[in-house]
Design a protein around this motif. Sequence first.
Motif, mmCIF file in Angstrom:
data_model
loop_
_atom_site.group_PDB
_atom_site.id
_atom_site.type_symbol
_atom_site.label_atom_id
_atom_site.label_comp_id
_atom_site.label_asym_id
_atom_site.label_seq_id
_atom_site.Cartn_x
_atom_site.Cartn_y
_atom_site.Cartn_z
ATOM 1 N N LYS A 70 9.821 -9.502 14.196
ATOM 2 C CA LYS A 70 9.708 -10.497 15.293
ATOM 3 C C LYS A 70 7.436 -10.539 15.211
ATOM 4 N N GLU A 71 6.849 -11.396 15.756
ATOM 5 C CA GLU A 71 5.744 -11.793 15.486
ATOM 6 C C GLU A 71 4.153 -12.040 16.770
ATOM 7 N N LYS A 72 3.326 -11.006 16.377
ATOM 8 C CA LYS A 72 2.017 -10.830 17.670
ATOM 9 C C LYS A 72 1.079 -11.358 17.310
ATOM 10 N N VAL A 73 0.781 -12.652 17.538
ATOM 11 C CA VAL A 73 0.162 -13.483 16.617
ATOM 12 C C VAL A 73 -1.886 -13.168 17.838
ATOM 13 N N ILE A 74 -3.018 -12.805 17.358
ATOM 14 C CA ILE A 74 -3.695 -12.823 17.101
ATOM 15 C C ILE A 74 -4.858 -13.534 16.925
ATOM 16 N N SER A 75 -5.977 -14.117 18.610
ATOM 17 C CA SER A 75 -6.771 -14.726 17.698
ATOM 18 C C SER A 75 -7.974 -14.339 17.437
ATOM 19 N N TYR A 76 -8.834 -14.889 16.085
ATOM 20 C CA TYR A 76 -10.271 -13.963 16.370
ATOM 21 C C TYR A 76 -10.997 -14.181 17.169
ATOM 22 N N GLU A 77 -11.993 -13.189 16.775
ATOM 23 C CA GLU A 77 -12.643 -13.548 18.106
ATOM 24 C C GLU A 77 -13.789 -14.795 17.886
ATOM 25 N N LYS A 78 -14.938 -15.065 18.663
ATOM 26 C CA LYS A 78 -15.694 -16.680 18.451
ATOM 27 C C LYS A 78 -16.235 -16.530 17.476
ATOM 28 N N ASP A 79 -16.921 -15.211 16.756
ATOM 29 C CA ASP A 79 -18.102 -15.308 15.374
ATOM 30 C C ASP A 79 -17.346 -14.950 14.542
ATOM 31 N N LEU A 80 -16.221 -14.480 14.586
ATOM 32 C CA LEU A 80 -15.388 -13.706 13.750
ATOM 33 C C LEU A 80 -15.010 -15.452 12.957
ATOM 34 N N GLU A 81 -15.063 -14.467 11.502
ATOM 35 C CA GLU A 81 -14.822 -15.667 10.571
ATOM 36 C C GLU A 81 -14.414 -15.239 9.076
ATOM 37 N N LEU A 82 -12.624 -15.458 9.218
ATOM 38 C CA LEU A 82 -12.754 -15.280 7.602
ATOM 39 C C LEU A 82 -12.867 -15.964 6.458
ATOM 40 N N VAL A 83 -13.534 -15.457 5.153
ATOM 41 C CA VAL A 83 -14.851 -15.751 4.760
ATOM 42 C C VAL A 83 -13.159 -16.119 3.392
ATOM 43 N N ASP A 84 -12.819 -14.983 2.911
ATOM 44 C CA ASP A 84 -11.610 -15.087 1.815
ATOM 45 C C ASP A 84 -10.526 -13.431 1.520
ATOM 46 N N MET A 85 -9.592 -14.326 1.352
ATOM 47 C CA MET A 85 -8.416 -12.869 0.952
ATOM 48 C C MET A 85 -8.191 -12.937 -0.246
ATOM 49 N N ASN A 86 -8.121 -11.621 -0.806
ATOM 50 C CA ASN A 86 -8.018 -11.533 -2.042
ATOM 51 C C ASN A 86 -6.761 -10.107 -2.760
ATOM 52 N N THR A 87 -5.882 -10.980 -2.866
ATOM 53 C CA THR A 87 -4.444 -9.656 -2.478
ATOM 54 C C THR A 87 -3.966 -9.635 -4.084
ATOM 55 N N ALA A 88 -3.283 -8.423 -4.644
ATOM 56 C CA ALA A 88 -2.708 -8.330 -5.311
ATOM 57 C C ALA A 88 -1.882 -9.016 -5.635
ATOM 58 N N GLN A 89 -0.639 -9.717 -4.616
ATOM 59 C CA GLN A 89 0.278 -10.831 -5.060
ATOM 60 C C GLN A 89 -0.226 -12.094 -4.598
#
Length: 147
Positions: free
Chosen positions: A80-99
Amino acid sequence: MKTKCKAMTLVELICVIAIVAVLITIGVMGMKGVRRFKAERQIHTMAGELSDLRKRAMMTRKQMRMNIRDDSYAIICDEKEKVISYEKDLELVDMNTAQKHRDFAFSPSGRPSNSGTATFRVGKNTFHLIVAPVSGRIRMERVNEEN
């Protein structure tokens, strides 16, 4: 008998317009602060939801994950997938994970099967949402604040 016409003078009218303009400016600036506060709270909420996912993975003995997207994030439990939108002023800059995937996942033992850092920006502030590789400890750090 003289009748006086009661009306506002030009000076009174200008004063009223100035007061209304100041009140509108204060209201607009206050709303900007509220939006930033809500965006920062959403990062705290995401950290709490990651912690909850880790606990659920251990309780149900199933893998749980949070997928980080450019404009939203999704919590995936039992297909089951629950999607939540970011607030207006929130911005994803980078995603750095092991895999190199754009998600944080927890194995049934509670260990992260994909750990790393998601970097967000709220205004001039930068925040890291960190999942530690071995322990699975989840924390949020404010990196800098520029004036």
